[in-house]
Design a protein around this motif. Structure first.
Motif, short mmCIF file in Angstrom:
data_model
loop_
_atom_site.label_atom_id
_atom_site.label_comp_id
_atom_site.label_asym_id
_atom_site.label_seq_id
_atom_site.Cartn_x
_atom_site.Cartn_y
_atom_site.Cartn_z
N CYS A 268 -25.09 -81.08 -5.50
CA CYS A 268 -24.28 -79.88 -5.25
C CYS A 268 -25.17 -78.65 -5.14
O CYS A 268 -24.97 -77.80 -4.27
CB CYS A 268 -23.27 -79.69 -6.38
N THR A 269 -26.17 -78.55 -5.98
CA THR A 269 -27.08 -77.42 -5.92
C THR A 269 -27.79 -77.34 -4.57
O THR A 269 -28.01 -76.26 -4.03
CB THR A 269 -28.13 -77.51 -7.05
N GLY A 270 -28.10 -78.51 -4.02
CA GLY A 270 -28.83 -78.55 -2.76
C GLY A 270 -27.99 -78.35 -1.52
O GLY A 270 -28.42 -77.69 -0.58
N CYS A 271 -26.76 -78.91 -1.53
CA CYS A 271 -26.00 -78.88 -0.27
C CYS A 271 -24.49 -78.84 -0.44
O CYS A 271 -23.76 -78.85 0.56
CB CYS A 271 -26.38 -80.08 0.60
N GLY A 272 -23.99 -78.83 -1.66
CA GLY A 272 -22.55 -78.95 -1.87
C GLY A 272 -21.86 -77.65 -2.19
O GLY A 272 -22.49 -76.61 -2.43
N ILE A 273 -20.53 -77.71 -2.22
CA ILE A 273 -19.74 -76.56 -2.67
C ILE A 273 -19.30 -76.73 -4.12
O ILE A 273 -19.18 -75.75 -4.86
CB ILE A 273 -18.52 -76.30 -1.76
N LYS A 318 -22.14 -71.16 -5.72
CA LYS A 318 -21.61 -69.87 -5.26
C LYS A 318 -22.14 -69.48 -3.89
O LYS A 318 -21.39 -68.99 -3.03
CB LYS A 318 -21.94 -68.77 -6.27
N ALA A 319 -23.42 -69.71 -3.64
CA ALA A 319 -24.02 -69.28 -2.38
C ALA A 319 -23.36 -69.96 -1.19
O ALA A 319 -23.00 -69.31 -0.20
CB ALA A 319 -25.52 -69.56 -2.40
N ILE A 320 -23.19 -71.27 -1.28
CA ILE A 320 -22.60 -72.00 -0.15
C ILE A 320 -21.11 -71.71 -0.05
O ILE A 320 -20.56 -71.58 1.06
CB ILE A 320 -22.89 -73.51 -0.26
N CYS A 321 -20.43 -71.60 -1.18
CA CYS A 321 -19.00 -71.26 -1.14
C CYS A 321 -18.78 -69.91 -0.48
O CYS A 321 -17.85 -69.73 0.33
CB CYS A 321 -18.41 -71.26 -2.55
N ASP A 322 -19.63 -68.94 -0.81
CA ASP A 322 -19.51 -67.62 -0.19
C ASP A 322 -19.76 -67.70 1.31
O ASP A 322 -19.05 -67.08 2.11
CB ASP A 322 -20.50 -66.65 -0.82
N GLU A 323 -20.76 -68.48 1.69
CA GLU A 323 -21.10 -68.59 3.11
C GLU A 323 -19.98 -69.25 3.90
O GLU A 323 -19.71 -68.88 5.05
CB GLU A 323 -22.40 -69.37 3.27
N LEU A 324 -19.31 -70.23 3.28
CA LEU A 324 -18.22 -70.92 3.96
C LEU A 324 -16.86 -70.29 3.67
O LEU A 324 -15.83 -70.82 4.10
CB LEU A 324 -18.21 -72.40 3.55
N GLU A 325 -16.86 -69.19 2.91
CA GLU A 325 -15.64 -68.45 2.57
C GLU A 325 -14.61 -69.34 1.87
O GLU A 325 -13.43 -69.38 2.21
CB GLU A 325 -15.03 -67.82 3.82
N THR A 327 -12.73 -70.13 -1.65
CA THR A 327 -12.36 -69.52 -2.93
C THR A 327 -12.27 -70.60 -4.00
O THR A 327 -11.62 -71.63 -3.82
CB THR A 327 -11.01 -68.79 -2.81
N VAL A 328 -12.91 -70.34 -5.12
CA VAL A 328 -12.97 -71.32 -6.21
C VAL A 328 -12.14 -70.83 -7.39
O VAL A 328 -12.23 -69.65 -7.78
CB VAL A 328 -14.43 -71.53 -6.66
N PRO A 329 -11.30 -71.68 -7.99
CA PRO A 329 -10.50 -71.29 -9.16
C PRO A 329 -11.37 -70.85 -10.33
O PRO A 329 -12.55 -71.18 -10.42
CB PRO A 329 -9.72 -72.57 -9.49
N GLU A 330 -10.74 -70.14 -11.26
CA GLU A 330 -11.48 -69.56 -12.38
C GLU A 330 -12.02 -70.59 -13.36
O GLU A 330 -12.94 -70.29 -14.14
CB GLU A 330 -10.58 -68.57 -13.13
N ASP A 331 -11.46 -71.80 -13.38
CA ASP A 331 -11.93 -72.78 -14.34
C ASP A 331 -13.18 -73.53 -13.89
O ASP A 331 -13.64 -74.46 -14.54
CB ASP A 331 -10.82 -73.79 -14.68
N TYR A 332 -13.76 -73.11 -12.76
CA TYR A 332 -15.02 -73.68 -12.30
C TYR A 332 -16.19 -72.84 -12.82
O TYR A 332 -16.10 -71.62 -12.90
CB TYR A 332 -15.08 -73.71 -10.77
N GLU A 333 -17.27 -73.52 -13.15
CA GLU A 333 -18.47 -72.85 -13.67
C GLU A 333 -19.53 -72.78 -12.57
O GLU A 333 -19.85 -73.80 -11.93
CB GLU A 333 -19.00 -73.63 -14.86
N ALA A 334 -20.08 -71.61 -12.35
CA ALA A 334 -21.10 -71.45 -11.31
C ALA A 334 -22.39 -72.16 -11.73
O ALA A 334 -22.81 -72.07 -12.89
CB ALA A 334 -21.37 -69.98 -11.06
N ILE A 335 -22.99 -72.87 -10.80
CA ILE A 335 -24.28 -73.52 -11.06
C ILE A 335 -25.36 -72.46 -11.07
O ILE A 335 -25.47 -71.65 -10.16
CB ILE A 335 -24.59 -74.59 -9.98
N GLU A 336 -26.17 -72.46 -12.11
CA GLU A 336 -27.26 -71.50 -12.19
C GLU A 336 -28.39 -71.93 -11.26
O GLU A 336 -28.83 -73.08 -11.30
CB GLU A 336 -27.77 -71.39 -13.63
N THR A 337 -28.83 -71.04 -10.42
CA THR A 337 -29.93 -71.31 -9.51
C THR A 337 -31.04 -70.29 -9.72
O THR A 337 -30.79 -69.17 -10.19
CB THR A 337 -29.47 -71.25 -8.05
N GLU A 338 -32.26 -70.70 -9.42
CA GLU A 338 -33.40 -69.81 -9.61
C GLU A 338 -33.43 -68.73 -8.53
O GLU A 338 -33.06 -68.96 -7.42
CB GLU A 338 -34.70 -70.63 -9.60
#
Length: 338
Positions: A268-273, A318-325, A327-338
């Motif tokens: 997911c960090t590499g290519c997923g939403i 978050k980055a890919i979700c934003d790029e693909l527009e 919207t993610v529900p509030e109970d999802y946790e953002a993956i921390e990326t460097e």
């Protein structure tokens, strides 16, 4: 005259004999010192663990780290030594590494991923083998009458997250998806196992699907390119070949605006939403605890049930979700990326 000569010869022999005894004593003392040094170099009675990791990527790295941390905590810094080897994704390299461990008569083998597990199970029936990052042990070891334990010198931890919940995540985030592509490496039987479970969940919801498989990393770009022209979304199970090639997948899917639901956090960090994620560190740590039970407490590895991740977490990129527009529900946790 003869008596005098005989006396001289006897005296000379006595001197040589005393000298020889003196040399023998010195050598003996030297041997004892070297033996003590050798024991110190070998860390005394430390358990010797051979680690065979299939390939380097975040998930498997975390599992190895958790395994080592558990054993160091339980055995102490001086109570365990590790021979850590990476097979670079090659089956033949797995065999070479594992066979060397068997030749070295290590106390236990950690098989990190399916290929090292099956290789180790074939290579030895005596040395205990603890697996981790393995999805389904029955499939990997071709055990038909599955009871929860292998019945042989193998046990460990599974990285299987609930497949039906992953399919529900796809429906939640991508309700308009009518056809889902299922992408995995055909050389990984555990990936096929997950794909079949995901297909059953899609069937139950009347969602169409197509399978797309690559035999190795060289085929991934062409396979994904075909997929994005035919589907609305892609699901990738826990798959080591895909995990090592996420940049290729991202570079095809994101421009085509095809979202990917991943079977684990690294993909997911590499290519997923989004993913229903387990902690690979945690399953590695549990594998270390299981290894300790076998080594220190004499647990019967053949009767030890396979262990699973204690919890799962909804996570999103978050980055890919934003790029693909998306919207993610509030109970999802953002993956921390460097």
């Amino acid at each position: 005259m003869k008596k005098k000569v005989l006396s001289i010869m006897m005296a000379a022999a006595l001197v040589l004999s005393l000298a020889a005894c003196g040399n023998s004593s010195d050598n003996k003392g030297g041997t004892e010192t070297k033996t003590e040094e050798k024991k110190e170099d070998a860390s005394g009675d430390a358990y010797r663990i051979g680690i065979c990791q299939l390939v380097q990527h975040d998930a498997l790295d975390a599992a190895t780290e958790g395994f080592k941390d558990a054993l160091i905590k339980l055995c102490g810094e001086d109570g365990v030594t590790f021979d850590e080897q990476n097979a670079q994704g090659e089956h033949n390299m797995c065999a070479t590494i594992v066979n060397q461990f068997v030749s070295d008569d290590v106390d236990l083998i950690l098989a990190n991923a399916t290929d090292p597990l099956t290789t180790a199970a074939t290579a030895t029936a005596d040395i205990p083998v603890i697996g981790t990052s393995v999805t389904d042990y029955a499939t990997a070891l071709q055990i038909e009458d599955w009871t929860g334990a292998t019945g042989i010198n193998v046990s460990g931890t599974s990285d299987l997250a609930p497949i039906d919940e992953q399919e529900a995540m796809l429906k939640e985030l991508l309700p308009e998806a009518k056809t889902v592509g299922i992408l995995y490496c055909s050389a990984e039987p555990n990936s096929k196992y997950q794909a079949e479970l995901f297909e059953e969940a899609l069937k139950a919801d009347d969602i169409a699907y197509k399978e797309y498989t690559a035999a190795d990393s060289n085929e991934i770009q062409s396979v994904v390119t075909s997929a994005v022209s035919e589907v609305d979304a892609i699901y990738i199970p826990t798959d080591n070949t895909m995990a090592a090639s996420t940049e290729i997948i991202k570079n095809v899917c994101v421009p085509a605006e095809i979202p990917v639901i991943a079977g684990e956090q690294g993909i997911c960090t590499g290519c997923g939403i989004a993913t229903l994620s387990i902690s690979y560190y945690d399953i590695g740590y549990k594998a270390g605890e299981m290894a300790y039970e076998v080594l220190a407490n004499g647990a019967d590895i053949s009767a030890m049930d396979i262990e699973f991740a204690p919890e799962v977490t909804k996570m999103y990129n978050k980055a890919i979700c934003d790029e693909l527009e998306i919207t993610v529900p509030e109970d999802y946790e953002a993956i921390e990326t460097e």
